[in-house]
Design a protein around this motif. Structure first.
Motif, mmCIF file in Angstrom:
data_model
loop_
_atom_site.group_PDB
_atom_site.id
_atom_site.type_symbol
_atom_site.label_atom_id
_atom_site.label_comp_id
_atom_site.label_asym_id
_atom_site.label_seq_id
_atom_site.Cartn_x
_atom_site.Cartn_y
_atom_site.Cartn_z
ATOM 1 N N LEU A 30 8.110 -7.078 0.573
ATOM 2 C CA LEU A 30 8.012 -8.263 -0.266
ATOM 3 C C LEU A 30 7.023 -9.267 0.318
ATOM 4 O O LEU A 30 6.218 -9.869 -0.415
ATOM 5 C CB LEU A 30 9.387 -8.906 -0.446
ATOM 6 N N ASP A 31 7.053 -9.448 1.623
ATOM 7 C CA ASP A 31 6.100 -10.366 2.261
ATOM 8 C C ASP A 31 4.664 -9.875 2.076
ATOM 9 O O ASP A 31 3.735 -10.676 1.884
ATOM 10 C CB ASP A 31 6.418 -10.520 3.743
ATOM 11 N N GLU A 32 4.474 -8.555 2.128
ATOM 12 C CA GLU A 32 3.148 -7.994 1.905
ATOM 13 C C GLU A 32 2.672 -8.303 0.480
ATOM 14 O O GLU A 32 1.518 -8.705 0.265
ATOM 15 C CB GLU A 32 3.166 -6.480 2.140
ATOM 16 N N MET A 33 3.573 -8.161 -0.493
ATOM 17 C CA MET A 33 3.223 -8.481 -1.875
ATOM 18 C C MET A 33 2.861 -9.952 -2.032
ATOM 19 O O MET A 33 1.881 -10.304 -2.711
ATOM 20 C CB MET A 33 4.386 -8.131 -2.814
ATOM 21 N N LEU A 34 3.638 -10.829 -1.410
ATOM 22 C CA LEU A 34 3.367 -12.261 -1.518
ATOM 23 C C LEU A 34 2.009 -12.612 -0.927
ATOM 24 O O LEU A 34 1.294 -13.480 -1.455
ATOM 25 C CB LEU A 34 4.483 -13.064 -0.840
ATOM 26 N N ASN A 35 1.630 -11.941 0.160
ATOM 27 C CA ASN A 35 0.311 -12.169 0.732
ATOM 28 C C ASN A 35 -0.793 -11.770 -0.244
ATOM 29 O O ASN A 35 -1.791 -12.490 -0.408
ATOM 30 C CB ASN A 35 0.152 -11.387 2.037
ATOM 31 N N TYR A 36 -0.631 -10.628 -0.908
ATOM 32 C CA TYR A 36 -1.641 -10.193 -1.869
ATOM 33 C C TYR A 36 -1.681 -11.140 -3.077
ATOM 34 O O TYR A 36 -2.757 -11.475 -3.581
ATOM 35 C CB TYR A 36 -1.345 -8.769 -2.346
ATOM 36 N N ILE A 37 -0.509 -11.548 -3.558
ATOM 37 C CA ILE A 37 -0.441 -12.404 -4.744
ATOM 38 C C ILE A 37 -1.068 -13.773 -4.492
ATOM 39 O O ILE A 37 -1.777 -14.317 -5.345
ATOM 40 C CB ILE A 37 1.034 -12.561 -5.191
ATOM 41 N N THR A 38 -0.818 -14.334 -3.310
ATOM 42 C CA THR A 38 -1.307 -15.684 -3.006
ATOM 43 C C THR A 38 -2.639 -15.692 -2.262
ATOM 44 O O THR A 38 -3.138 -16.761 -1.917
ATOM 45 C CB THR A 38 -0.277 -16.441 -2.145
ATOM 46 N N PRO B 129 0.389 4.549 -4.653
ATOM 47 C CA PRO B 129 0.188 5.854 -5.311
ATOM 48 C C PRO B 129 1.194 6.114 -6.423
ATOM 49 O O PRO B 129 0.845 6.654 -7.472
ATOM 50 C CB PRO B 129 0.343 6.847 -4.153
ATOM 51 N N ARG B 130 2.456 5.722 -6.207
ATOM 52 C CA ARG B 130 3.465 5.921 -7.256
ATOM 53 C C ARG B 130 3.235 4.976 -8.429
ATOM 54 O O ARG B 130 3.478 5.335 -9.579
ATOM 55 C CB ARG B 130 4.864 5.730 -6.671
ATOM 56 N N MET B 131 2.763 3.758 -8.156
ATOM 57 C CA MET B 131 2.509 2.807 -9.240
ATOM 58 C C MET B 131 1.386 3.298 -10.156
ATOM 59 O O MET B 131 1.386 3.021 -11.354
ATOM 60 C CB MET B 131 2.145 1.432 -8.675
ATOM 61 N N ARG B 132 0.430 4.034 -9.592
ATOM 62 C CA ARG B 132 -0.676 4.543 -10.415
ATOM 63 C C ARG B 132 -0.219 5.601 -11.408
ATOM 64 O O ARG B 132 -0.904 5.862 -12.398
ATOM 65 C CB ARG B 132 -1.774 5.128 -9.515
ATOM 66 N N LYS B 133 0.941 6.217 -11.149
ATOM 67 C CA LYS B 133 1.403 7.326 -11.995
ATOM 68 C C LYS B 133 2.379 6.898 -13.088
ATOM 69 O O LYS B 133 2.766 7.707 -13.917
ATOM 70 C CB LYS B 133 2.076 8.381 -11.114
ATOM 71 N N THR C 291 0.823 -1.214 0.000
ATOM 72 C CA THR C 291 0.000 0.000 0.000
ATOM 73 C C THR C 291 0.856 1.263 0.000
ATOM 74 O O THR C 291 0.442 2.299 -0.514
ATOM 75 C CB THR C 291 -0.933 -0.005 1.222
ATOM 76 N N SER C 292 2.077 1.158 0.521
ATOM 77 C CA SER C 292 2.922 2.347 0.624
ATOM 78 C C SER C 292 3.407 2.858 -0.725
ATOM 79 O O SER C 292 3.739 4.043 -0.858
ATOM 80 C CB SER C 292 4.133 2.049 1.519
ATOM 81 N N ILE C 293 3.457 1.990 -1.732
ATOM 82 C CA ILE C 293 3.960 2.447 -3.040
ATOM 83 C C ILE C 293 2.889 2.437 -4.124
ATOM 84 O O ILE C 293 3.168 2.789 -5.270
ATOM 85 C CB ILE C 293 5.176 1.615 -3.507
#
Length: 304
Positions: A59-67, A15-19, A11-13
């Motif tokens: 990275l762990d946060e991303m893995l949680n969302y992905i899986t 906003p930047r990914m949307r741009k 969630t912290s990045i």
């Protein structure tokens, strides 16, 4: 497509990914200790500087969302080193691999992937019309030649294969064996990508099983598969072609010399089983050079 991909980022990045510029984005590289790397068709960029480095928590946060917070449910995909996403995107994974012998032959198999330290999100792009011109050079009367697309990884073989299927499946009965869910990007059995009105898809099925299944049950005129490479897959390809079915496929190779150094491929070419080869090459401006060869290696057509 963009909205779904953004939700796998911390969630912290987001906003930047949307741009960022998504149109020509091909890969997003995530590595612990480095900023996010964005790879476009003709250059790369970094999302932020050293104050924006990915850490273990991110990275762990991303893995949680992905899986979906259930890495166990993705165990088989993790063993293969990738996870497929809706839309045909694929996330490659690196980390610490554990393995064990497979049978008595000495071959090893991955049993788990832990301490994950890097991700490569390969962005799937549906580019309708990109194969329109080359398809005219793989037609054979009212059918097609047995054709393999080849290039190194990441050049666009699947994108051009997908569009060739779409064009051919307007006229011929096609069956796609979509082992990695990258060609059709099926969700609940329905392709999200346009593969033509006469195309049937066997999703998430190993190529060897799938090719045999549709050959017996679907009376295909054309079978399409992605990333052929094992000797037994080439052997089955010969069997299918001998039964009157035409084949479209992709393989990893960087040149015609590499093609002819491959024993199984060379034999298929010498027997006249593989009749056309389509080479893709990335140019410095990000565009693709296409060359079509006959089974003897003679150039038939190129787009530049």
């Amino acid at each position: 497509m963009v909205r779904r991909l953004i939700t796998v980022f911390p969630t912290s990045i987001r906003p930047r990914m949307r741009k960022i510029k998504w149109e020509e984005l091909e890969e997003i590289r995530i590595r612990i200790g480095w900023p996010v790397e964005l790879i476009y068709s003709n250059h790369n960029e970094w999302l932020g500087n050293y104050d924006s480095m990915i850490d273990r928590k991110c990275l762990d946060e991303m893995l949680n969302y992905i899986t979906g917070y259930s890495a166990f449910s993705m165990e088989e995909e993790l063993k293969q080193g990738y996870i497929s996403m809706e839309g045909g995107h694929r996330i490659g994974i690196t980390g610490h691999a554990t393995y064990e012998p497979l049978g008595l032959g000495g071959e090893l198999q991955i049993t788990n992937l832990v301490d994950i330290g890097g991700l490569n999100i390969r962005i799937a792009h549906e580019k309708k019309g990109c194969a329109k011109e080359l398809v005219e050079h793989i037609r054979k009367g009212d059918s097609i030649y047995n054709t393999l697309f080849f290039a190194p990884p990441g050049v666009g073989k699947t994108t051009y294969l997908r569009d060739a299927i779409r064009l051919i499946a307007e006229e011929r009965k096609c069956c796609v064996i979509d082992e990695r869910s990258e060609i059709a990007a099926c969700v609940h059995g329905r392709p999200q990508n346009d593969l033509g009105r006469r195309c049937d898809v066997l999703d998430a099925c190993p190529k060897l099983l799938g090719m045999k299944m549709v050959l017996r049950s679907m009376s295909p005129e054309v079978i399409a598969v992605d990333e052929l490479g094992k000797p037994e897959e080439f052997a089955l390809l010969e069997e299918m072609c001998s039964s009157g079915v035409k084949v479209l496929g992709t393989i990893h190779a960087g040149s015609m010399e590499e093609i002819f150094r491959n024993k199984e491929l060379r034999e298929l070419l010498e027997k006249g089983i593989v009749e056309r080869l389509v080479q893709l090459e990335r140019l410095s401006d990000g565009s693709r050079k296409l060359c079509v060869y006959d089974g003897q290696g003679g150039k038939i057509w190129e787009n530049t």
